[in-house]
Design an enzyme around this catalytic site. Structure first.
Site, PDB file in Angstrom:
ATOM      1  N   ASN A 145      29.644 147.708  25.174  1.00  0.00           N
ATOM      2  CA  ASN A 145      30.584 147.628  24.564  1.00  0.00           C
ATOM      3  C   ASN A 145      30.706 148.312  23.481  1.00  0.00           C
ATOM      4  O   ASN A 145      30.038 148.480  22.520  1.00  0.00           O
ATOM      5  CB  ASN A 145      30.299 145.915  24.370  1.00  0.00           C
ATOM      6  CG  ASN A 145      31.598 145.531  23.418  1.00  0.00           C
ATOM      7  OD1 ASN A 145      32.094 146.351  22.707  1.00  0.00           O
ATOM      8  ND2 ASN A 145      31.778 144.420  23.393  1.00  0.00           N
TER       9      ASN A 145
ATOM     10  N   HIS B 153      39.709 145.771  26.453  1.00  0.00           N
ATOM     11  CA  HIS B 153      38.557 146.046  25.764  1.00  0.00           C
ATOM     12  C   HIS B 153      37.456 145.823  26.690  1.00  0.00           C
ATOM     13  O   HIS B 153      37.347 144.720  27.112  1.00  0.00           O
ATOM     14  CB  HIS B 153      38.560 145.236  24.459  1.00  0.00           C
ATOM     15  CG  HIS B 153      37.087 145.112  23.791  1.00  0.00           C
ATOM     16  ND1 HIS B 153      36.387 146.225  23.370  1.00  0.00           N
ATOM     17  CD2 HIS B 153      36.472 144.115  23.391  1.00  0.00           C
ATOM     18  CE1 HIS B 153      35.343 145.845  22.936  1.00  0.00           C
ATOM     19  NE2 HIS B 153      35.151 144.673  22.981  1.00  0.00           N
TER      20      HIS B 153
ATOM     21  N   CYS C  53      36.775 144.738  17.576  1.00  0.00           N
ATOM     22  CA  CYS C  53      37.089 145.160  18.981  1.00  0.00           C
ATOM     23  C   CYS C  53      38.588 145.506  19.170  1.00  0.00           C
ATOM     24  O   CYS C  53      39.142 146.110  20.081  1.00  0.00           O
ATOM     25  CB  CYS C  53      36.439 144.378  20.041  1.00  0.00           C
ATOM     26  SG  CYS C  53      34.704 144.155  19.964  1.00  0.00           S
TER      27      CYS C  53
END
Ligand code: ACO
Length: 333
Positions: A290, A260, A114
């Site tokens: 996500n 993020h 990520c």
């Protein structure tokens, strides 16, 4: 002295919308559980035969190049962050290069989960400031839907992730007032197994597909959600404050924080920790879930389209993810 600057951003998300309601037909879950825990209402899944990791990155890159008013042939390096490549190797950066018709330039594939896009942007910044390159294409793209276990057993992870791609054109500039101010990167491998996919791995002692045939769960994403949450809410504010302190700035100076998109609750906690208003924080996890390395460039591109990023704005990118990894980039747009 050359600095670097983002001159164009773009994103591509697949057209296939997967709602929370649809997931309830595959596993024992509910819109209420997913919304309350993560903020996600829907995510996109790629269409087999139409989208690939590299094809989505290509679309995002073309938009970023057009907005930068730059021809693909002017790009002299590609940095591509993903943990879900089309092939085990080579990485999708090479396919992107082929798709853009710019064979010959260097391609660097980055993992870092990520935090991949922030790591990639930092590398681009260093290459440009050292004088090695002037125009770098930085990409984050993921197809994660094929890694998810869409049964009740896998519901703790499957509801969170989605597919998509984002890209940024990073160019050399002499303009001190519009540039990447700094990047800060961190990792702590102590927690490598708190969020990971074990197979396909190389050290299992057998060919990995034999292990996967015996135990398909070894290919699932394993996540200790509680540990991820606890570390994320510490590391996000820490690395943002590190960036601000490095530049003698305060959190109130931030025009837009683009975190993020891990989880809406994490973003909300970070927002409160930094004393920011909702308008100062970009969130779009509600629509895309996500998307790991793609989440920051997708969010940055959408924020730009919505007029939430303008010339001169102080924009902070911040990431936390598997590894654990975390990092920030502070930009004067
Ligand atoms: N639907 C319904 N119930 C579910 C689901 C689901 N999708 N998933 C888990 N549950 C159940 C569990 O089985 C458990 O049931 P039980 O009490 O009968 O045993 C119950 O819900 C609670 O499970 P927990 O895992 O304790 O749920 P928690 O409240 O911790 O929420 C979550 C889980 C959302 C993952 C949370 O830990 C979290 O937000 N962690 C942060 C992780 C994160 O954001 N990851 C994003 C990816 S990593 C990154 O980008 C950095």
């Amino acid at each position: 002295m050359a600095y670097s600057r983002i001159t164009g951003v773009g994103h591509y998300v697949p057209e296939n919308i997967i709602t929370n309601e649809y997931l309830t037909t595959l596993m024992d879950t509910s819109d209420a559980w997913i919304t309350e825990r993560t903020g996600i209402k829907e995510r996109r899944y790629f269409t087999k035969g139409k989208d690939t990791n590299a094809s989505m990155a290509t679309e995002a890159s073309k938009i970023a190049l057009a907005r930068a008013n730059l021809s693909a042939t002017a790009i002299d390096f590609i940095i591509y962050a993903t943990i879900t490549p089309d092939y085990f190797f080579p990485g999708p950066g090479f396919i992107l290069q082929r798709n853009l018709g710019i064979a010959g330039i260097g391609v660097l594939d980055i993992r870092d989960q990520c935090s991949g896009f922030v790591y990639a942007l930092s590398v681009a910044d260093q290459f440009i400031r050292s004088g090695m390159y002037r125009n770098i294409l930085v990409v984050g793209a993921e197809i994660q839907s094929t890694f998810l276990n869409h049964t009740t057993e896998g519901r703790g992870v499957a509801v969170i992730f989605g597919d998509g791609a984002g890209a940024a054109v990073v160019q050399a500039t002499e303009d001190e007032n519009h540039r990447i101010l700094s990047t800060h990167l961190h990792a702590d491998g102590t927690y490598a197994e708190e969020l990971y996919v074990k197979e396909p791995g190389s050290s299992g002692g057998e060919r990995f597909y034999e292990q996967l045939l015996e135990n398909p769960q070894m290919g699932d994403v394993v996540m200790n959600g509680n540990a991820v949450f606890k570390h994320a809410v510490v590391r996000f504010p820490e690395v943002i404050k590190e960036a601000l302190a490095h530049n003698q700035l305060q959190s109130s100076d931030i025009d837009l924080l683009v975190p993020h998109q891990a989880n809406l609750r994490i973003a909300e906690y970070v927002r409160q920790q930094l004393g920011l208003t909702p308008a100062q924080v970009m969130t779009n996890i509600q629509y895309y879930g996500n998307t790991t390395a793609a989440s920051i460039p997708i969010a940055m591109s959408e924020a730009w389209e919505q007029g939430r990023i303008n010339a001169g704005d102080l924009v902070c990118l911040a990431a936390f993810g598997s590894g654990f990894t975390w990092g920030s980039a502070l930009l004067r747009w």
